[in-house]
Design a protein around this motif. Structure first.
Motif: not given
Length: 301
Positions: A190-192, A219, A221, A223
């Motif tokens: 759930t964290y970048p 999937r 994230d 950055t």
């Protein structure tokens, strides 16, 4: 004259390479010198071993019979070198070796000092480069061997595991995950993330384990995707994301309290580091000793 191992080695290379000139290049010999050694071996056995036609080099029946014995002799000599290296009290020489980024910049520097104290007469020249460059320089006889982060599949090279490593979750100091006693993958994703570039050994190990756990790497994230471990570390320290890399690469940052190393429940991002060298060349005793030394080391978190 007794049977000459050197001549068997030359015969095996000529047969494997299918060419006197290619074998001569691999052995740093002239082609006439290789031819002379083969002729001496044929004189010793009293039988023709090779037939040179205009199109290609072929083994005679006697040559085909000799080939597996020559191969076994080379393997036995290599095993003998490795076994006796453990008893050597005075080793010297200069080792030319290449290492991939993580190994060369973060693993070896901590290990070279103790090795140098134990074997002060062995000097090491280390080049940090990618795997393709290491293989090119080994093939060109510019390096004795290389250390890489994945097995090498090349018909002229031997690739053997030397050290084990395990990637871990790296987060900036004070990150919310550091307060968790139990960290699940569902929480982590759930964290970048800040990632190494696609195709890097580190990225491949991470993605393989994520897929095994049923999570598609696309999937994440992400950055940032960065081309070096140093850049990834800097981004994590700056709070731009979390990452999964080798704890060996953040030892200094962890001691300074800049990052923390965490485990993800049920995830094991394990990998091996490998040595690679030419099949056709016996490693010097100093190189065998260095590789045995590496096999005895444990990479601590």
């Amino acid at each position: 004259m007794p049977l000459n191992y050197h001549q068997l080695h030359i015969f095996y290379l000529v047969a494997e390479q299918g060419s006197f000139s290619a074998a001569a290049q691999a052995l740093h010999m002239t082609q006439p010198a290789v031819t002379m050694q083969i002729q001496s071996l044929e004189d010793y056995f009293g039988s023709k071993l090779l037939i040179r036609s205009t199109k290609k080099l072929e083994l005679t029946e006697a040559g085909r019979a000799l080939l597996p014995y020559a191969k076994d002799a080379i393997g036995l000599m290599r095993s003998t070198e490795e076994a006796m290296a453990a008893f050597a009290t005075k080793l010297q020489g200069r080792l030319q070796l290449g290492a991939s980024l993580t190994i060369g910049e973060y693993v070896l520097p901590r290990l070279l000092g103790p090795f140098g104290k134990q074997y002060p007469d062995i000097s090491i020249a280390l080049k940090v480069m990618n795997t393709a460059q290491i293989m090119d320089e080994i093939a060109g006889h510019q390096l004795n061997f290389g250390l890489v982060e994945a097995p090498v599949h090349h018909p002229d090279m031997i690739s053997e595991p030397v050290m084990a490593d395990e990637l871990k979750l790296i987060v900036p100091s004070g990150h919310p995950l550091t307060a968790r006693g139990r960290i699940t993958l569902d929480e982590v994703v759930t964290y970048p993330f800040v990632l190494r570039e696609k195709g890097s050994g580190t990225r491949q190990v991470m993605e393989t384990e994520l897929i095994r756990l049923g999570f598609l790497p696309d999937r994440l994230d992400a950055t940032m995707e960065l081309g070096s471990t140093g850049a990834v570390k800097s981004a994590v320290e700056a709070g731009l994301g979390i990452t999964i890399i080798s704890p060996s690469s953040v030892k200094h940052e962890r001691e300074l309290g800049l990052v923390e190393v965490l485990d993800i429940e049920d995830a094991r991002f394990k990998r091996q580091f490998y040595s690679v060298h030419l099949k056709s060349m016996l490693l010097p005793g100093s190189a065998v000793t260095f590789l045995n030394y590496l096999r005895e080391q444990t990479l601590t978190v």
